[in-house]
Scaffold this active site. Structure first.
Site, PDB file in Angstrom:
ATOM      1  CE  LYS A 208      -3.837   1.848   2.437  1.00 40.99           C
ATOM      2  NZ  LYS A 208      -5.183   1.690   3.286  1.00 40.99           N
ATOM      3  CD  GLU A 214       8.609  -7.736   6.305  1.00 44.76           C
ATOM      4  OE1 GLU A 214       9.015  -7.429   7.318  1.00 44.76           O
ATOM      5  OE2 GLU A 214       8.876  -6.452   5.756  1.00 44.76           O
ATOM      6  N   GLY A 269      -5.089  -3.562   4.900  1.00 41.06           N
ATOM      7  CA  GLY A 269      -4.158  -5.052   4.752  1.00 41.06           C
ATOM      8  C   GLY A 269      -4.839  -6.288   4.526  1.00 41.06           C
ATOM      9  NE  ARG A 270      -6.856  -5.566  10.859  1.00 42.74           N
ATOM     10  CZ  ARG A 270      -6.213  -4.873  10.760  1.00 42.74           C
ATOM     11  NH1 ARG A 270      -4.756  -4.345  10.009  1.00 42.74           N
ATOM     12  NH2 ARG A 270      -6.607  -3.856  11.630  1.00 42.74           N
ATOM     13  CD  GLU A 355      -2.248  -6.508  10.990  1.00 41.21           C
ATOM     14  OE1 GLU A 355      -1.298  -6.900  11.282  1.00 41.21           O
ATOM     15  OE2 GLU A 355      -3.313  -5.848  10.366  1.00 41.21           O
ATOM     16  CG  HIS A 386      -5.448 -38.820  13.391  1.00 44.64           C
ATOM     17  ND1 HIS A 386      -5.262 -40.112  14.228  1.00 44.64           N
ATOM     18  CD2 HIS A 386      -5.932 -38.703  12.432  1.00 44.64           C
ATOM     19  CE1 HIS A 386      -5.970 -40.349  13.304  1.00 44.64           C
ATOM     20  NE2 HIS A 386      -6.876 -39.683  12.795  1.00 44.64           N
ATOM     21  CE  LYS A 509       5.729  -2.864   9.358  1.00 42.56           C
ATOM     22  NZ  LYS A 509       4.349  -2.793   8.375  1.00 42.56           N
TER      23      LYS A 509
END
Length: 545
Positions: A208, A214, A269-270, A355, A386, A509
């Protein structure tokens, strides 16, 4: 105070009193005393999904008090604020309008802003036209070859959502290969580069702000490889695209303006999978299926906006979660998807929930003294049966569960697999809730086989919601994702927090940038941090090859 705290409304005391009546109840009596419990505690959503919340440690009186609490807090008014475009993201002074992306045909008329509607249409038209060209082989690479691979470079919401959706909708996939690079660990980058041919690949740089460390570092590394191979910067225009709100940074990177797909400032973002961030989805399943995905979400939006509190699925999900969080001290919730296609769904909901609601400050600026977001975890059935199901059945912690399943499988010649899968889905919710004391199936033989030793005892009382669809398709997936989005929103309102920011992501960050500059100075011993960090940095320097 501007915003209400749930502990200050009249219903809170009533809810506390009702809990005292229910906390030690025999859950079997909830069914034996109410023969219509399933009918009263389930909702059929458009004959596409059944939502069953009858296997919860709660009765009609407690639910009615919860509905009253939601009413007193002002849930309905808050929903209307979001849909109308009010700036409910106050800490960032922004609207929250991802729902308007799902209403791109403006059927419901939630939003009255015509300029925003036109911008959304323009964005989707650009995505649609581009995807048609790539899928049909019209868009070619710098050596005039058809595109075979799409590489999405992003992290967090710029990767989790698109990858989860594409994984879930593999049966709708076309010939294009879709890859995701998110981690700054260079093995993620290397693994993808080893699989693709640069001259037949497109690179979608999704950020954005176009400053995410990253993403930009990974994108620059790929760009260097690309320029080294072709020795022509102009070839970038055929292969590199930005999905961003920062045009200037995108152009400075080397991407031409026509290759920039806009992310709107009001899309978090999410919540961005519905926007141009979903370009890798559209390229994988085609624009028609992508718009069906949006259509499914819009159906849930319409339900959430219009249905009364006591018939509103996301509100009920949020209230039940609140009930266990505050009265049963449930620190976690588990999501169990009985479809291997949804093996990334829990990770997606983890980000969405934690978040959004992992906050310690309320909307009035006060430090919170109660628990906010639960920890979300889970897995896919029957694999997780399991592994961690032992803890669910006989552990000492109460873990509320959401079970998600789809009636119809994918390949009829393997129908037996689907029947076994669904039988486990039904059996697990039943056995978790009733244990092996269920009067409906107990007999002398079963008692001897299952209850003759103390370690074979299953007490039950483990609550769950069952969410079952006819099939997994773009529409049902849109319904499912939007349902959880709205659940998280309602939880945030009840908890009196701002769900649409994520300031907690920023501190790490900032500090990592500072340490990065230190690491560039080889063998520097005069570190300025605490003794632990300094010690680790010294080992780093001594071990670095």
């Amino acid at each position: 105070m501007k915003y209400k705290n749930f502990k200050d409304v009249k219903s809170w005391k009533n809810l506390q009193n009702r809990f005292l009546k229910l906390k030690n109840c025999d859950v079997r009596n909830l069914f034996t005393s109410n023969k219509n419990r399933f009918k009263e505690f389930s909702i059929n959503f458009l004959d596409k999904m059944i939502f069953d919340y009858s296997k919860n440690i709660i009765d009609s009186r407690a639910m009615n008090i919860l509905f009253k609490l939601a009413e007193e807090i002002g849930i309905v008014q808050e929903i209307k604020k979001m849909f109308s475009g009010s700036k409910i993201n106050e800490t960032e002074n922004n609207s929250v309008l991802h729902v308007s992306l799902r209403n791109y045909k403006n059927k419901n008329g939630f939003l009255k802003d015509k300029n925003t509607e036109l911008e959304i249409k323009k964005c989707f038209d650009k995505m649609k036209n581009f995807s048609i060209k790539v899928i049909n082989g019209i868009w070619k690479g710098c050596t005039n070859k058809k595109i075979t691979d799409i590489v999405n470079i992003g992290i967090g919401g710029s990767e989790l959502g698109p990858q989860m959706i594409n994984n879930a909708l593999k049966d709708y996939k076309n010939h294009l290969n879709i890859h995701y690079i998110s981690n700054i660990d260079n093995t993620n980058l290397k693994d993808v580069l080893d699989k693709i041919n640069l001259e037949t690949s497109l690179f979608l740089i999704v950020s954005k702000t176009f400053t995410t460390t990253e993403t930009i570092v990974n994108a620059n590394s790929i760009k260097k490889c690309f320029i080294k191979k072709f020795n022509n910067k102009n070839f970038i225009n055929k292969h590199f695209f930005a999905i961003s709100n920062n045009v200037k940074n995108s152009i400075n990177f080397g991407i031409c303006k026509k290759n920039i797909f806009k992310i709107f400032s009001w899309v978090g973002g999410r919540y961005s999978v519905w926007s141009s961030v979903g370009l890798s989805i559209m390229l994988s399943i085609g624009h028609k299926n992508f718009f069906k995905f949006l259509e499914g979400a819009n159906k849930m939006d319409n339900h959430f906006y219009k249905k009364k509190i006591n018939k509103n699925i996301p509100i009920i999900l949020a209230l039940i979660s609140f009930w266990y969080n505050f009265f049963f001290n449930s620190a976690t919730e588990v999501i169990l998807t009985y479809s291997n296609r949804l093996n990334k769904f829990t990770s997606y909901i983890q980000q969405l929930n934690m978040e959004s609601n992992g906050k310690n400050c309320d909307r009035n600026g006060k430090r919170i003294t109660y628990n906010t977001s639960q920890i979300i975890w889970g897995g896919t059935g029957t694999n997780c049966q399991h592994s961690f199901f032992q803890l669910l059945h006989q552990g000492t912690r109460l873990v509320p569960c959401d079970f998600v399943a789809f009636v119809n499988g994918y390949d009829k010649k393997f129908e037996k697999h689907n029947i076994i899968l669904l039988s486990n889905f039904f059996a697990q919710t039943k056995s978790l809730f009733f244990g092996n004391c269920d009067p409906f199936y107990r007999n002398k033989e079963n008692i001897k086989k299952h209850c003759d030793k103390f370690y074979k005892k299953f007490y039950g009382n483990i609550p769950s919601n069952s969410i079952m669809f006819k099939k997994l398709d773009p529409i049902s997936l849109g319904i499912l994702v939007a349902m959880y989005e709205h659940k998280v929103f309602v939880q945030g309102i009840i908890l009196n927090i701002f769900s649409f920011d994520q300031w907690g992501v920023e501190l790490g960050k900032t500090l990592s940038n500072d340490i990065y500059n230190v690491l560039k100075m080889n063998n520097h011993k005069d570190y300025k941090y605490d003794s632990s960090t300094n010690g680790l940095l010294n080992y780093y320097n001594s071990w670095k090859e």
